[in-house]
Design a protein around this motif. Structure first.
Motif, PDB file in Angstrom:
ATOM      1  N   GLU A 164       0.817  -1.201   0.000  1.00  0.00           N
ATOM      2  CA  GLU A 164       0.000   0.000   0.000  1.00  0.00           C
ATOM      3  C   GLU A 164       0.857   1.258   0.000  1.00  0.00           C
ATOM      4  N   MET A 165       1.980   1.219   0.704  1.00  0.00           N
ATOM      5  CA  MET A 165       2.862   2.377   0.760  1.00  0.00           C
ATOM      6  C   MET A 165       3.387   2.726  -0.620  1.00  0.00           C
TER       7      MET A 165
ATOM      8  N   GLU B 101      12.145  -5.341   3.610  1.00  0.00           N
ATOM      9  CA  GLU B 101      11.294  -4.161   3.523  1.00  0.00           C
ATOM     10  C   GLU B 101      12.031  -3.030   2.814  1.00  0.00           C
ATOM     11  N   ALA B 102      13.303  -2.863   3.140  1.00  0.00           N
ATOM     12  CA  ALA B 102      14.108  -1.809   2.519  1.00  0.00           C
ATOM     13  C   ALA B 102      14.184  -1.988   1.005  1.00  0.00           C
ATOM     14  N   ILE B 103      14.423  -3.214   0.552  1.00  0.00           N
ATOM     15  CA  ILE B 103      14.534  -3.480  -0.886  1.00  0.00           C
ATOM     16  C   ILE B 103      13.182  -3.322  -1.568  1.00  0.00           C
ATOM     17  N   PHE B 104      12.135  -3.765  -0.923  1.00  0.00           N
ATOM     18  CA  PHE B 104      10.795  -3.688  -1.521  1.00  0.00           C
ATOM     19  C   PHE B 104      10.376  -2.239  -1.749  1.00  0.00           C
ATOM     20  N   LEU B 105      10.745  -1.348  -0.826  1.00  0.00           N
ATOM     21  CA  LEU B 105      10.253   0.025  -0.871  1.00  0.00           C
ATOM     22  C   LEU B 105      11.179   1.004  -1.582  1.00  0.00           C
ATOM     23  N   GLY B 106      12.478   0.873  -1.393  1.00  0.00           N
ATOM     24  CA  GLY B 106      13.375   1.982  -1.673  1.00  0.00           C
ATOM     25  C   GLY B 106      13.851   2.130  -3.101  1.00  0.00           C
TER      26      GLY B 106
END
Length: 254
Positions: free
Chosen positions: A180-181, A201-206
């Protein structure tokens, strides 16, 4: 390391930031530059100064040395162009979803109809349409954090600082909120700095990941460009290769 000459067109420029609390040095020689609409993830363990760095960027703490600039303006106090989403749910329990999201607009004396229109837009954006009249105790953890994100966006910040916002969520809800983010950020771009201690999480988002070395004082470590197309898959071979590289590189510092 993040040591680079300060560019002229960066949204956030942190130069030579150090912070002491009494005899305790929390941050040392932090140089951090973030581009407009970039999604930068600060990856580091607990008690490494991540939250203090964010509070300095937001103007809630004064650095012992160094300067922070938002665009070309030096930060000298609470910065109205910066939105903050915390790990803990900082909602007003006596306010509805609508009441929480519109609060900052109400404090600006914005007329009722206008602030409701803006609040409704962001309530819908975070997927909470239909819950406008619900109170925090009626919401799940993920829904509460959506309210916090909507409230921060409603204030129309240029920059969003997100301090481990999904850290209290269960694993399944956390993955959903990560998805969602990305959706929310792609729908309404902002410059985002996001703190986590989770490599996946870092790889998924950044767009870019910057490590913060463990143990005080916090120092910036290695930086990684995440050149993976979105939407990203946790099982993709390139995702797993980057995860292994970061794991190997940070083994001795996180």
């Amino acid at each position: 390391m993040e040591n680079r000459s300060e560019p002229l067109n960066y949204k956030i420029s942190c130069t030579g930031i150090s912070k002491n609390f009494g005899d305790t040095k929390v941050l040392e020689k932090i140089d951090l530059f973030v581009k407009e609409n970039e999604f930068v993830v600060i990856l580091g363990p607990g008690q490494s100064g991540k939250s203090t760095l964010f509070r300095i960027i937001a103007g809630l703490e004064t650095p012992s040395t160094g300067t922070v600039k938002i665009e070309d303006k030096e930060v000298s106090g609470p910065e109205p162009t910066v939105g903050f989403v915390f790990q803990r749910y900082t909602l007003f329990p006596w306010k509805t979803v609508m009441g929480n999201v519109e609060m900052s607009l109400k404090l600006k004396n914005m007329p009722l109809q206008k602030r409701r229109e803006i609040a409704q837009h962001y309530i819908d954006l975070v997927g909470l349409g239909g819950f406008e009249k619900s109170y925090p105790h009626q919401l799940s953890g993920g829904m509460k954090q959506r309210v916090g994100i909507a409230r921060a966006y409603a204030n129309n910040p240029k920059i969003m600082l997100m301090d481990e916002p999904f850290g209290q969520l269960d694993a399944q809800t956390r993955i959903l909120m990560e998805q969602e983010m990305v959706r929310i950020w792609e729908a309404e771009k902002r410059t985002i700095c996001f703190v986590t201690n989770n490599i996946e999480e870092a790889i998924f988002l950044g767009d870019r990941i910057i490590t913060l070395e463990g143990k005080l004082p916090g120092r910036l470590g290695l930086a990684y460009e995440v050149n993976l197309p979105r939407p990203r898959e946790f099982t993709d071979i390139e995702f797993l290769k980057l995860r292994q590289k970061i794991t190997d590189d940070t083994q001795l510092t996180l």
